[in-house]
Structure formats: C-alpha cells, structure tokens
Scaffold this motif. Structure first.
Motif, PDB file in Angstrom:
ATOM      1  N   HIS A  42      13.893   0.358   1.825  1.00 18.67           N
ATOM      2  CA  HIS A  42      12.452   0.146   1.991  1.00 18.67           C
ATOM      3  C   HIS A  42      11.765   0.555   0.689  1.00 18.67           C
ATOM      4  O   HIS A  42      12.338   1.265  -0.123  1.00 18.67           O
ATOM      5  CB  HIS A  42      11.907   1.009   3.136  1.00 18.67           C
ATOM      6  N   SER A  43      10.515   0.100   0.540  1.00 17.71           N
ATOM      7  CA  SER A  43       9.750   0.569  -0.612  1.00 17.71           C
ATOM      8  C   SER A  43       9.607   2.092  -0.493  1.00 17.71           C
ATOM      9  O   SER A  43       9.670   2.642   0.604  1.00 17.71           O
ATOM     10  CB  SER A  43       8.379  -0.101  -0.619  1.00 17.71           C
ATOM     11  N   ASN A  67      -0.896   8.966  -0.534  1.00 17.61           N
ATOM     12  CA  ASN A  67      -1.178  10.210   0.197  1.00 17.61           C
ATOM     13  C   ASN A  67      -1.451  11.361  -0.758  1.00 17.61           C
ATOM     14  O   ASN A  67      -2.285  12.219  -0.478  1.00 17.61           O
ATOM     15  CB  ASN A  67       0.016  10.593   1.085  1.00 17.61           C
TER      16      ASN A  67
HETATM   17  P1  DGT Z   1       7.992  -2.216   2.982  1.00 18.10           P
HETATM   18  O1  DGT Z   1       6.852  -1.385   2.431  1.00 18.10           O
HETATM   19  O2  DGT Z   1       7.779  -3.668   2.736  1.00 18.10           O
HETATM   20  O3  DGT Z   1       9.337  -1.692   2.580  1.00 18.10           O
HETATM   21  O4  DGT Z   1       7.951  -2.149   4.546  1.00 18.10           O
HETATM   22  P2  DGT Z   1       8.147  -0.922   5.522  1.00 18.10           P
HETATM   23  O5  DGT Z   1       8.459  -1.502   6.849  1.00 18.10           O
HETATM   24  O6  DGT Z   1       9.026   0.128   4.956  1.00 18.10           O
HETATM   25  O7  DGT Z   1       6.704  -0.329   5.477  1.00 18.10           O
HETATM   26  P3  DGT Z   1       5.924   0.351   6.603  1.00 18.10           P
HETATM   27  O8  DGT Z   1       5.912  -0.463   7.842  1.00 18.10           O
HETATM   28  O9  DGT Z   1       6.320   1.792   6.667  1.00 18.10           O
HETATM   29  O10 DGT Z   1       4.494   0.149   5.950  1.00 18.10           O
HETATM   30  C1  DGT Z   1       3.776   1.173   5.430  1.00 18.10           C
HETATM   31  C2  DGT Z   1       3.317   0.867   4.034  1.00 18.10           C
HETATM   32  O11 DGT Z   1       2.391   1.901   3.640  1.00 18.10           O
HETATM   33  C3  DGT Z   1       4.438   0.927   3.022  1.00 18.10           C
HETATM   34  O12 DGT Z   1       4.130   0.056   1.950  1.00 18.10           O
HETATM   35  C4  DGT Z   1       4.381   2.355   2.520  1.00 18.10           C
HETATM   36  C5  DGT Z   1       2.923   2.693   2.594  1.00 18.10           C
HETATM   37  N1  DGT Z   1       2.652   4.123   2.873  1.00 18.10           N
HETATM   38  C6  DGT Z   1       1.998   4.984   2.060  1.00 18.10           C
HETATM   39  N2  DGT Z   1       1.913   6.197   2.602  1.00 18.10           N
HETATM   40  C7  DGT Z   1       2.497   6.110   3.828  1.00 18.10           C
HETATM   41  C8  DGT Z   1       2.709   7.054   4.883  1.00 18.10           C
HETATM   42  O13 DGT Z   1       2.364   8.262   4.848  1.00 18.10           O
HETATM   43  N3  DGT Z   1       3.362   6.596   5.986  1.00 18.10           N
HETATM   44  C9  DGT Z   1       3.777   5.288   6.092  1.00 18.10           C
HETATM   45  N4  DGT Z   1       4.396   4.913   7.218  1.00 18.10           N
HETATM   46  N5  DGT Z   1       3.583   4.370   5.117  1.00 18.10           N
HETATM   47  C10 DGT Z   1       2.953   4.792   4.000  1.00 18.10           C
END
Ligand code: DGT
Length: 138
Positions: free
Chosen positions: A31-32, A123
């Motif tokens: 993941h990112s 954050n």
């Molecule tokens: P990605 O970013 O395309 O790899 O997709 P996911 O599924 O890993 O991302 P997800 O669903 O966790 O989306 C949250 C987005 O917000 C991700 O780009 C990371 C960013 N982010 C920044 N700070 C935080 C935080 O404290 N918690 C989470 N869950 N996400 C955060």
C-alpha cells in the motif's frame, strides 16, 4: 505554468481511545505509505456516509464493531496529483478486541510515543491539533 489540479479523495479515520492511549496500525507492504503508523480507517465509498465508511473500515481492518463518536477535526494534504480530505472521528466504544487483520502491527501509544513514530505527513503536520482535540476539557 498550468498547475494540474489534484483529485480529492475523502478519507475517514478513527481516534480510538483507551485511557490516555490511542490505537495506531502500521500500514502494510503493497500500500502507499507502507510501514508508516496510521489511524485505522480508509476511503469513503459511494453511497456511504462518513460514519458508515469508518464503521465498515474498522470492521474490516480491526474486526471490531465500533460506535463512531463526534468529528473532532479535519485536514487536507496533497501527495503529487492526489489530494486527501481526512476526517478524524473519536471512537470511545466498541465490541471485540482489535485484531491485526490488515496492519503489520497494532500498538496502543501515548501522545509522547506517537510523536516518535513515523506517521503520514497528512497527520504529522496537524498532530498537535489532533492530540489537543482529545483533551476532555478544552
Ligand atoms: P492506497 O493509498 O491507494 O494504497 O490505498 P489504501 O487502501 O492503502 O488506502 P486507504 O484506504 O487506507 O486510504 C487512505 C488514504 O489516506 C491513503 O492514501 C493514506 C492516507 N492517509 C493519511 N493519513 C492516514 C491515516 O491516519 N489513516 C489512514 N487510514 N489513511 C491515511
């Protein structure tokens, strides 16, 4: 120079509290922002309210049934072409014990411990406001 406008993505996260500690999870490989410590949550999907999205994410990522509390604060951040609008909700009550379903590791940390961890820039730049939002008597 023409500036490219970012696409804005709404994200919800939970400030999950137990005493003076907060729950953070280490973002998984693939993941990112892999390896960084985040507040559990994720992107709001179509036809969901922010609260529904957060309850779903906490079920999927931690296997808990959470009662979503008040919206404490919001932030914005851009990563290249992508912008996130991130909403931070307080979570004080839930059923079940958080499990490592999605993260590499979960930790309950004090504010001082959290300040020493690697956290997303979105954050980090408002961490003082996030922590201040949790004081019981503001
Ligand atoms: P990605 O970013 O395309 O790899 O997709 P996911 O599924 O890993 O991302 P997800 O669903 O966790 O989306 C949250 C987005 O917000 C991700 O780009 C990371 C960013 N982010 C920044 N700070 C935080 C935080 O404290 N918690 C989470 N869950 N996400 C955060």
């Amino acid at each position: 120079m023409a500036l490219k406008r970012p696409t804005w993505i709404p994200v919800v996260t939970g400030l999950i509290r137990k005493g003076d500690k907060l729950l953070v999870g280490q973002r998984p490989v693939g993941h990112s922002l892999a390896g960084q410590w985040e507040f559990p949550g994720g992107k709001i999907e179509k036809n969901e309210t922010p609260e529904q999205a957060l309850a779903r994410e906490l079920q999927e990522e931690l296997a808990i049934e959470a009662e979503i509390g008040p919206l404490k604060l919001a932030g914005t951040h851009t990563y290249g072409d992508t912008g996130i609008v991130i909403l931070f909700y307080e979570v004080l009550f839930w059923k079940g014990e958080p499990k490592t379903v999605h993260h590499m590791e979960l930790r309950w940390v004090t504010p001082e411990e959290l300040k020493k961890l690697s956290i997303p820039d979105a954050n980090k730049k408002i961490l003082d406001r996030i922590l201040a939002s949790l004081h019981p008597h503001e």
